[in-house]
Write a protein that holds these residues in place. Sequence first.
Motif, PDB file in Angstrom:
ATOM      1  N   ARG A   7       0.859  -1.184   0.000  1.00 30.71           N
ATOM      2  CA  ARG A   7       0.000   0.000   0.000  1.00 30.71           C
ATOM      3  C   ARG A   7       0.893   1.230   0.000  1.00 30.71           C
ATOM      4  O   ARG A   7       1.854   1.329   0.745  1.00 30.71           O
ATOM      5  CB  ARG A   7      -0.917   0.034   1.211  1.00 30.71           C
ATOM      6  CG  ARG A   7      -1.777   1.322   1.214  1.00 30.71           C
ATOM      7  CD  ARG A   7      -2.862   1.345   2.254  1.00 30.71           C
ATOM      8  NE  ARG A   7      -3.860   0.356   1.901  1.00 30.71           N
ATOM      9  CZ  ARG A   7      -4.406  -0.504   2.766  1.00 30.71           C
ATOM     10  NH1 ARG A   7      -4.061  -0.480   4.023  1.00 30.71           N
ATOM     11  NH2 ARG A   7      -5.292  -1.363   2.373  1.00 30.71           N
ATOM     12  N   THR A  14      -3.425   0.381  -3.357  1.00 32.40           N
ATOM     13  CA  THR A  14      -2.964  -0.955  -2.988  1.00 32.40           C
ATOM     14  C   THR A  14      -2.601  -1.673  -4.277  1.00 32.40           C
ATOM     15  O   THR A  14      -3.365  -1.644  -5.240  1.00 32.40           O
ATOM     16  CB  THR A  14      -4.060  -1.721  -2.234  1.00 32.40           C
ATOM     17  OG1 THR A  14      -4.380  -0.991  -1.039  1.00 32.40           O
ATOM     18  CG2 THR A  14      -3.602  -3.107  -1.842  1.00 32.40           C
ATOM     19  N   THR A  37       6.019   3.228   0.465  1.00 26.97           N
ATOM     20  CA  THR A  37       5.060   2.122   0.486  1.00 26.97           C
ATOM     21  C   THR A  37       5.321   1.214   1.676  1.00 26.97           C
ATOM     22  O   THR A  37       6.412   1.217   2.251  1.00 26.97           O
ATOM     23  CB  THR A  37       5.147   1.291  -0.808  1.00 26.97           C
ATOM     24  OG1 THR A  37       6.457   0.747  -0.937  1.00 26.97           O
ATOM     25  CG2 THR A  37       4.809   2.130  -2.033  1.00 26.97           C
TER      26      THR A  37
END
Length: 70
Positions: A7, A14, A37
């Motif tokens: 994500r 995502t 991320t």
Amino acid sequence: MPRYEFRCRACGDTFEVNRPMAAAGAPATCPQGHADTVKLLSAIAVTGRGPGGGAAAATGGGCCGGACGC
């Protein structure tokens, strides 16, 4: 090859990345180009179906001796 889910902290997207297990902890860049991320933990379901699609036999070991069919 295993698939890992990430994500993006910047945009909230995502996404999945296919990579070898040896590279599981490597950082991933989101499809929008952001580098911030985080790798997500994914739950998987594994069923132990015997031949013919019925319940698994109560023998054969498994993680708990086989009595529960896992």
